[in-house]
Enzyme design. Sequence first.
Site, short mmCIF file in Angstrom:
data_model
loop_
_atom_site.label_atom_id
_atom_site.label_comp_id
_atom_site.label_asym_id
_atom_site.label_seq_id
_atom_site.Cartn_x
_atom_site.Cartn_y
_atom_site.Cartn_z
N LYS A 159 0.86 -1.19 0.00
CA LYS A 159 0.00 0.00 0.00
C LYS A 159 0.89 1.23 0.00
O LYS A 159 1.55 1.54 0.99
CB LYS A 159 -0.90 0.04 1.24
CG LYS A 159 -2.00 1.10 1.05
CD LYS A 159 -2.60 1.61 2.33
CE LYS A 159 -1.85 2.74 2.96
NZ LYS A 159 -1.75 3.99 2.14
N GLU A 178 10.43 1.36 9.96
CA GLU A 178 11.40 2.43 9.67
C GLU A 178 10.68 3.74 9.95
O GLU A 178 9.80 4.14 9.19
CB GLU A 178 11.85 2.36 8.20
CG GLU A 178 12.57 1.08 7.82
CD GLU A 178 13.86 0.88 8.58
OE1 GLU A 178 14.42 1.87 9.09
OE2 GLU A 178 14.31 -0.28 8.68
N CYS A 231 13.77 11.10 6.09
CA CYS A 231 13.77 10.59 7.47
C CYS A 231 15.09 10.91 8.16
O CYS A 231 15.10 11.22 9.35
CB CYS A 231 13.51 9.10 7.47
SG CYS A 231 14.63 8.17 6.43
N GLU A 271 10.20 16.19 15.05
CA GLU A 271 10.55 16.00 13.64
C GLU A 271 9.70 16.98 12.82
O GLU A 271 8.48 16.88 12.80
CB GLU A 271 10.25 14.57 13.20
CG GLU A 271 10.66 14.32 11.77
CD GLU A 271 10.33 12.92 11.27
OE1 GLU A 271 9.20 12.46 11.48
OE2 GLU A 271 11.22 12.30 10.66
P1 NAD Z 1 2.62 8.26 7.83
O1 NAD Z 1 2.95 7.44 9.02
O2 NAD Z 1 1.59 9.30 7.95
O3 NAD Z 1 2.12 7.31 6.63
C1 NAD Z 1 2.95 6.27 6.11
C2 NAD Z 1 2.05 5.22 5.47
O4 NAD Z 1 1.26 4.60 6.48
C3 NAD Z 1 1.06 5.77 4.43
O5 NAD Z 1 0.96 4.85 3.37
C4 NAD Z 1 -0.25 5.82 5.21
O6 NAD Z 1 -1.41 5.73 4.41
C5 NAD Z 1 -0.12 4.59 6.10
N1 NAD Z 1 -0.91 4.59 7.34
C6 NAD Z 1 -1.29 5.67 8.08
N2 NAD Z 1 -2.00 5.25 9.17
C7 NAD Z 1 -2.04 3.90 9.11
C8 NAD Z 1 -2.61 2.88 9.95
N3 NAD Z 1 -3.26 3.18 11.08
N4 NAD Z 1 -2.45 1.59 9.59
C9 NAD Z 1 -1.78 1.26 8.48
N5 NAD Z 1 -1.21 2.18 7.64
C10 NAD Z 1 -1.35 3.47 7.95
O7 NAD Z 1 4.00 8.85 7.30
P2 NAD Z 1 4.25 9.82 6.06
O8 NAD Z 1 3.81 11.20 6.42
O9 NAD Z 1 3.73 9.19 4.81
O10 NAD Z 1 5.86 9.79 5.95
C11 NAD Z 1 6.69 10.64 6.68
C12 NAD Z 1 7.27 9.89 7.86
O11 NAD Z 1 7.97 8.74 7.41
C13 NAD Z 1 8.30 10.72 8.63
O12 NAD Z 1 8.09 10.55 10.01
C14 NAD Z 1 9.63 10.08 8.21
O13 NAD Z 1 10.68 10.22 9.13
C15 NAD Z 1 9.25 8.65 8.03
N6 NAD Z 1 10.20 7.96 7.17
C16 NAD Z 1 11.10 7.10 7.74
C17 NAD Z 1 12.06 6.46 6.94
C18 NAD Z 1 13.07 5.50 7.53
O14 NAD Z 1 13.74 4.79 6.78
N7 NAD Z 1 13.23 5.46 8.85
C19 NAD Z 1 12.08 6.70 5.56
C20 NAD Z 1 11.16 7.59 5.01
C21 NAD Z 1 10.22 8.21 5.82
#
Ligand code: NAD
Length: 492
Positions: free
Chosen positions: A183, A259, A294, A393
């Site tokens: 997804k 992650e 990230c 963040e």
């Molecule tokens: P997010 O957590 O809002 O969403 C990530 C994904 O999770 C999306 O596909 C979203 O639809 C899905 N999602 C949201 N709620 C959910 C739930 N309850 N159950 C299942 N899936 C759900 O994050 P974002 O805004 O898309 O991305 C930014 C974040 O990602 C930042 O915090 C960043 O640091 C982190 N990030 C981490 C890494 C790493 O390697 N550590 C890499 C890239 C981004």
Amino acid sequence: MDSFNPADIVVRGGHFIGGEYVDEYGRGIDVLRPSDGVAYAAVPLGDAALVDRAVANAWHAFRTSGWGRMAPRERARILRRFADLVAADAATLGPLEALGSTRPVRDAIAWDVPFTAEGIRFYAEFADKVGGDVTATDQDHLGMTIAEPYGVIGAIAPWNFPLVMASWKIAPALAAGNAIVLKPSEMTPFSVLRLAELAVQAGVPAGIFNVVQGDGRTTGDALVRHPKVGKITFTGSTRTGAAIMAACAQTGTKPVTLELGGKSPQIVFADAPRLDDVARRIAAGITTNAGQVCVAGSRLLVERSIAEPLAERIERIFAGLKPGATWQAGTTLPPIISETQAARIDAIVGRTLDSGATLRYGGQRADAATPGAFYMPTLLSGVTREAEAVREEVFGPVLTLQTFDTEEEALELAQHPEYGLAAGVHTADLGRALRFVRGLEAGTVWVNRYGRSADFMIPTGGYKRSGIGKDLGKQAYEANLRFKSVLIDLHG
Ligand code: NAD
């Protein structure tokens, strides 16, 4: 490629299940271009029934297609062909990636697409390298551990590098013989559909690589909770990661790779060689993808004697960045993913200034002349470790500057109470660098550089609330396998 016209890009939406597009489920979600806020397409919102259909297809393909059982070198050959098709598709995939994300088209073509292809190639090479072990037993027994795929892996990806982040999940899962249901973020849902198409063209059996579209609350949650999903691999925010971990615990104690977020320090000592280079690294560490990374190096900790000359150099680099649409070739400061996120960045900066910080550069939106959501690279000094921009963040181009006088003070400031994703140390003193490598609570430490290289064997992942497990490296491959112990009595 030079600039392109967004109207020229054909976007194919829908889910991708059982090797073909599926359009009929659920109402649509509008998808906006961050560069100008225009709603350019829609994706369906997959409900629990749609997710069940995708997982059932994946499970059926896993059981019947032979993907997990074929000679591993044959699986590797198919994946290498998949990687070749991805690399050869840069002229289509690059603009498709750039159109609706924050990735400038030149970067998407020069980095995101080739890096995605190379990641698939890297894991193809693992397919016949990890089979298990014969273990030490007495002469009357034969003991073994056998590596086996989980079956169906559920992968959930963020929006900040849509192709690359998804490929870090897909590639090791497929190479290890699993089927996958991915997804993507509802904000960047399209480019991974093209990946799924190319996988089928390369010979990955239909149903082994599926994409479901929708938001987190409905589609993501249904995927995480599905009883036939054997493992979840997630990249996104710490808050969502925690919710996913709880849901996995409640629905089959599924293993998770998480992650998550970060608040990574960049520590600069006065002996760091070539201050101009250091300034370039610090600036790139917080402005690449407009800070929506990230591992963004968002906390600059600098030895007091060089704080001023370093800050001046960073400001000069900030001043040279050019905000612009992702489809314009000269863009060096891409947009913020959404209006909401740009407003959030601005509010955090505002509250940090209200709490006594000094604004050295930026501190406001950069979109007066453009319709999208842009934010100026920002440098805030005079901050305490309690300041919101130091603690939270921000996920935007906002750098805070704190000074230190001693090594001990620098290390103490560097440790974040919650996050531990990455850190950079800039010094000419090898002993000091290694003391920081040992002392820092971070999943990755870069010395006299900042950011990943093309060394896929180096894994990435966080300490503390920045995550569990690793992407990349052999760790990510092994995390897509489960290990069965076998003991045979040779006289039984
Ligand atoms: P997010 O957590 O809002 O969403 C990530 C994904 O999770 C999306 O596909 C979203 O639809 C899905 N999602 C949201 N709620 C959910 C739930 N309850 N159950 C299942 N899936 C759900 O994050 P974002 O805004 O898309 O991305 C930014 C974040 O990602 C930042 O915090 C960043 O640091 C982190 N990030 C981490 C890494 C790493 O390697 N550590 C890499 C890239 C981004």
